[in-house]
Design a protein around this motif. Structure first.
Motif, PDB file in Angstrom:
ATOM      1  N   ILE A   1      14.770  20.196   8.987  1.00  0.00           N
ATOM      2  CA  ILE A   1      14.837  19.847  10.405  1.00  0.00           C
ATOM      3  C   ILE A   1      14.826  21.130  11.219  1.00  0.00           C
ATOM      4  O   ILE A   1      15.139  22.214  10.704  1.00  0.00           O
ATOM      5  CB  ILE A   1      16.097  19.015  10.746  1.00  0.00           C
ATOM      6  CG1 ILE A   1      17.372  19.772  10.371  1.00  0.00           C
ATOM      7  CG2 ILE A   1      16.049  17.645  10.091  1.00  0.00           C
ATOM      8  CD1 ILE A   1      18.643  19.100  10.851  1.00  0.00           C
ATOM      9  N   VAL A   2      14.457  21.009  12.473  1.00  0.00           N
ATOM     10  CA  VAL A   2      14.461  22.155  13.380  1.00  0.00           C
ATOM     11  C   VAL A   2      15.879  22.717  13.456  1.00  0.00           C
ATOM     12  O   VAL A   2      16.844  21.971  13.598  1.00  0.00           O
ATOM     13  CB  VAL A   2      13.950  21.750  14.778  1.00  0.00           C
ATOM     14  CG1 VAL A   2      14.144  22.880  15.775  1.00  0.00           C
ATOM     15  CG2 VAL A   2      12.497  21.339  14.704  1.00  0.00           C
ATOM     16  N   GLY A   3      15.987  24.028  13.317  1.00  0.00           N
ATOM     17  CA  GLY A   3      17.282  24.691  13.373  1.00  0.00           C
ATOM     18  C   GLY A   3      17.819  25.065  12.006  1.00  0.00           C
ATOM     19  O   GLY A   3      18.719  25.887  11.907  1.00  0.00           O
ATOM     20  N   THR A   4      17.272  24.478  10.936  1.00  0.00           N
ATOM     21  CA  THR A   4      17.716  24.825   9.582  1.00  0.00           C
ATOM     22  C   THR A   4      17.339  26.268   9.285  1.00  0.00           C
ATOM     23  O   THR A   4      16.235  26.703   9.594  1.00  0.00           O
ATOM     24  CB  THR A   4      17.050  23.901   8.533  1.00  0.00           C
ATOM     25  OG1 THR A   4      17.425  22.562   8.799  1.00  0.00           O
ATOM     26  CG2 THR A   4      17.446  24.279   7.120  1.00  0.00           C
ATOM     27  N   THR A   5      18.256  27.012   8.692  1.00  0.00           N
ATOM     28  CA  THR A   5      17.967  28.385   8.275  1.00  0.00           C
ATOM     29  C   THR A   5      17.559  28.358   6.813  1.00  0.00           C
ATOM     30  O   THR A   5      18.286  27.843   5.968  1.00  0.00           O
ATOM     31  CB  THR A   5      19.203  29.290   8.469  1.00  0.00           C
ATOM     32  OG1 THR A   5      19.560  29.281   9.855  1.00  0.00           O
ATOM     33  CG2 THR A   5      18.907  30.714   8.043  1.00  0.00           C
ATOM     34  N   LEU A   6      16.389  28.903   6.539  1.00  0.00           N
ATOM     35  CA  LEU A   6      15.884  28.933   5.174  1.00  0.00           C
ATOM     36  C   LEU A   6      16.536  30.071   4.393  1.00  0.00           C
ATOM     37  O   LEU A   6      17.009  31.047   4.989  1.00  0.00           O
ATOM     38  CB  LEU A   6      14.365  29.087   5.188  1.00  0.00           C
ATOM     39  CG  LEU A   6      13.614  27.911   5.820  1.00  0.00           C
ATOM     40  CD1 LEU A   6      12.120  28.200   5.877  1.00  0.00           C
ATOM     41  CD2 LEU A   6      13.877  26.627   5.067  1.00  0.00           C
ATOM     42  N   PRO A   7      16.554  29.971   3.064  1.00  0.00           N
ATOM     43  CA  PRO A   7      17.192  31.011   2.249  1.00  0.00           C
ATOM     44  C   PRO A   7      16.538  32.376   2.447  1.00  0.00           C
ATOM     45  O   PRO A   7      15.347  32.470   2.765  1.00  0.00           O
ATOM     46  CB  PRO A   7      16.974  30.524   0.808  1.00  0.00           C
ATOM     47  CG  PRO A   7      16.593  29.100   0.913  1.00  0.00           C
ATOM     48  CD  PRO A   7      16.010  28.887   2.260  1.00  0.00           C
ATOM     49  N   GLU A   8      17.335  33.414   2.229  1.00  0.00           N
ATOM     50  CA  GLU A   8      16.834  34.774   2.397  1.00  0.00           C
ATOM     51  C   GLU A   8      15.832  35.140   1.305  1.00  0.00           C
ATOM     52  O   GLU A   8      14.870  35.849   1.541  1.00  0.00           O
ATOM     53  CB  GLU A   8      18.006  35.765   2.389  1.00  0.00           C
ATOM     54  CG  GLU A   8      17.631  37.142   2.844  1.00  0.00           C
ATOM     55  CD  GLU A   8      18.855  37.990   3.109  1.00  0.00           C
ATOM     56  OE1 GLU A   8      18.686  39.212   3.180  1.00  0.00           O
ATOM     57  OE2 GLU A   8      19.962  37.465   3.241  1.00  0.00           O
TER      58      GLU A   8
ATOM     59  N   PRO B   1      10.664  34.555  12.067  1.00  0.00           N
ATOM     60  CA  PRO B   1      10.808  35.426  10.888  1.00  0.00           C
ATOM     61  C   PRO B   1      12.110  36.210  10.780  1.00  0.00           C
ATOM     62  O   PRO B   1      12.596  36.410   9.674  1.00  0.00           O
ATOM     63  CB  PRO B   1       9.610  36.365  10.981  1.00  0.00           C
ATOM     64  CG  PRO B   1       9.052  36.212  12.340  1.00  0.00           C
ATOM     65  CD  PRO B   1       9.543  34.915  12.902  1.00  0.00           C
ATOM     66  N   ARG B   2      12.690  36.618  11.874  1.00  0.00           N
ATOM     67  CA  ARG B   2      13.933  37.412  11.785  1.00  0.00           C
ATOM     68  C   ARG B   2      15.126  36.587  11.327  1.00  0.00           C
ATOM     69  O   ARG B   2      15.901  36.996  10.484  1.00  0.00           O
ATOM     70  CB  ARG B   2      14.263  38.036  13.134  1.00  0.00           C
ATOM     71  CG  ARG B   2      13.405  39.197  13.471  1.00  0.00           C
ATOM     72  CD  ARG B   2      13.865  39.759  14.774  1.00  0.00           C
ATOM     73  NE  ARG B   2      13.461  41.137  14.899  1.00  0.00           N
ATOM     74  CZ  ARG B   2      13.705  41.853  15.952  1.00  0.00           C
ATOM     75  NH1 ARG B   2      14.353  41.332  16.970  1.00  0.00           N
ATOM     76  NH2 ARG B   2      13.317  43.099  16.002  1.00  0.00           N
ATOM     77  N   SER B   3      15.267  35.406  11.906  1.00  0.00           N
ATOM     78  CA  SER B   3      16.431  34.569  11.593  1.00  0.00           C
ATOM     79  C   SER B   3      16.154  33.590  10.451  1.00  0.00           C
ATOM     80  O   SER B   3      17.087  33.010   9.912  1.00  0.00           O
ATOM     81  CB  SER B   3      16.858  33.781  12.834  1.00  0.00           C
ATOM     82  OG  SER B   3      15.850  32.848  13.190  1.00  0.00           O
ATOM     83  N   ARG B   4      14.864  33.379  10.115  1.00  0.00           N
ATOM     84  CA  ARG B   4      14.449  32.417   9.083  1.00  0.00           C
ATOM     85  C   ARG B   4      14.773  30.983   9.494  1.00  0.00           C
ATOM     86  O   ARG B   4      14.886  30.108   8.664  1.00  0.00           O
ATOM     87  CB  ARG B   4      15.054  32.745   7.711  1.00  0.00           C
ATOM     88  CG  ARG B   4      14.717  34.119   7.192  1.00  0.00           C
ATOM     89  CD  ARG B   4      15.386  34.424   5.865  1.00  0.00           C
ATOM     90  NE  ARG B   4      16.703  33.879   5.664  1.00  0.00           N
ATOM     91  CZ  ARG B   4      17.839  34.401   6.103  1.00  0.00           C
ATOM     92  NH1 ARG B   4      17.824  35.514   6.786  1.00  0.00           N
ATOM     93  NH2 ARG B   4      18.999  33.822   5.848  1.00  0.00           N
ATOM     94  N   ARG B   5      14.895  30.736  10.789  1.00  0.00           N
ATOM     95  CA  ARG B   5      15.208  29.395  11.284  1.00  0.00           C
ATOM     96  C   ARG B   5      13.919  28.633  11.559  1.00  0.00           C
ATOM     97  O   ARG B   5      12.976  29.172  12.125  1.00  0.00           O
ATOM     98  CB  ARG B   5      16.020  29.454  12.578  1.00  0.00           C
ATOM     99  CG  ARG B   5      17.430  29.846  12.316  1.00  0.00           C
ATOM    100  CD  ARG B   5      18.238  29.726  13.582  1.00  0.00           C
ATOM    101  NE  ARG B   5      19.575  30.162  13.293  1.00  0.00           N
ATOM    102  CZ  ARG B   5      20.657  29.473  13.600  1.00  0.00           C
ATOM    103  NH1 ARG B   5      20.549  28.337  14.221  1.00  0.00           N
ATOM    104  NH2 ARG B   5      21.835  29.935  13.310  1.00  0.00           N
ATOM    105  N   ILE B   6      13.925  27.366  11.185  1.00  0.00           N
ATOM    106  CA  ILE B   6      12.786  26.500  11.438  1.00  0.00           C
ATOM    107  C   ILE B   6      12.749  26.182  12.926  1.00  0.00           C
ATOM    108  O   ILE B   6      13.748  25.729  13.485  1.00  0.00           O
ATOM    109  CB  ILE B   6      12.889  25.206  10.610  1.00  0.00           C
ATOM    110  CG1 ILE B   6      12.800  25.533   9.114  1.00  0.00           C
ATOM    111  CG2 ILE B   6      11.784  24.222  11.014  1.00  0.00           C
ATOM    112  CD1 ILE B   6      13.043  24.349   8.214  1.00  0.00           C
ATOM    113  N   VAL B   7      11.589  26.435  13.556  1.00  0.00           N
ATOM    114  CA  VAL B   7      11.459  26.131  14.972  1.00  0.00           C
ATOM    115  C   VAL B   7      10.605  24.891  15.199  1.00  0.00           C
ATOM    116  O   VAL B   7      10.646  24.296  16.282  1.00  0.00           O
ATOM    117  CB  VAL B   7      10.879  27.324  15.773  1.00  0.00           C
ATOM    118  CG1 VAL B   7      11.846  28.492  15.748  1.00  0.00           C
ATOM    119  CG2 VAL B   7       9.521  27.728  15.261  1.00  0.00           C
TER     120      VAL B   7
END
Length: 117
Positions: free
Chosen positions: A69-76, A107-113
């Motif tokens: 979902i939008v806002g999810t942070t993907l693994p590093e 790309p910096r935060s790895r958050r889904i936009v």
């Protein structure tokens, strides 16, 4: 009388302290928190062509246990991000495929936009 004034001052200080602490809780010292912004994304009319492009590129899909979902942070680690070609619009976001869905990622935060599927 003097004791009563001191008691009122102490009471006012005790009541005001939590309010001041709450007011300051939004203050960030150091780095600002990552925020999912509403920057330029792929235009609606270009999304079918972009989906075809992703399929043609044979981008490997990654699996994560979380919902996409939008806002999810993907693994590093373990996820590869790809540049969006210029023909689909100027964007600072990258794309990847997670749990079978194409997503745009900051790309910096790895958050889904944006989830494109």
């Amino acid at each position: 009388m003097r004791n009563r004034i001191l008691a009122l001052v102490a009471l006012a200080a005790a009541i005001g302290s939590p309010l001041a602490a709450q007011a300051q809780s939004g203050v960030t010292v150091g780095r600002a928190p990552a925020v999912v912004d509403s920057g330029p994304t792929i235009a609606v009319e270009q999304r079918p062509a972009f989906r075809e492009y992703v399929v043609e590129q044979r981008v490997p899909a990654f699996s994560i246990p979380d919902r996409i979902i939008v806002g999810t942070t993907l693994p590093e680690a373990g996820v590869t991000y790809y540049d969006v070609p210029q023909r689909f619009g100027a964007t600072t976001y990258r794309y990847t495929v997670v749990n079978g869905e194409t997503v745009l990622v900051e790309p910096r935060s790895r958050r889904i936009v944006e989830v494109l599927d």
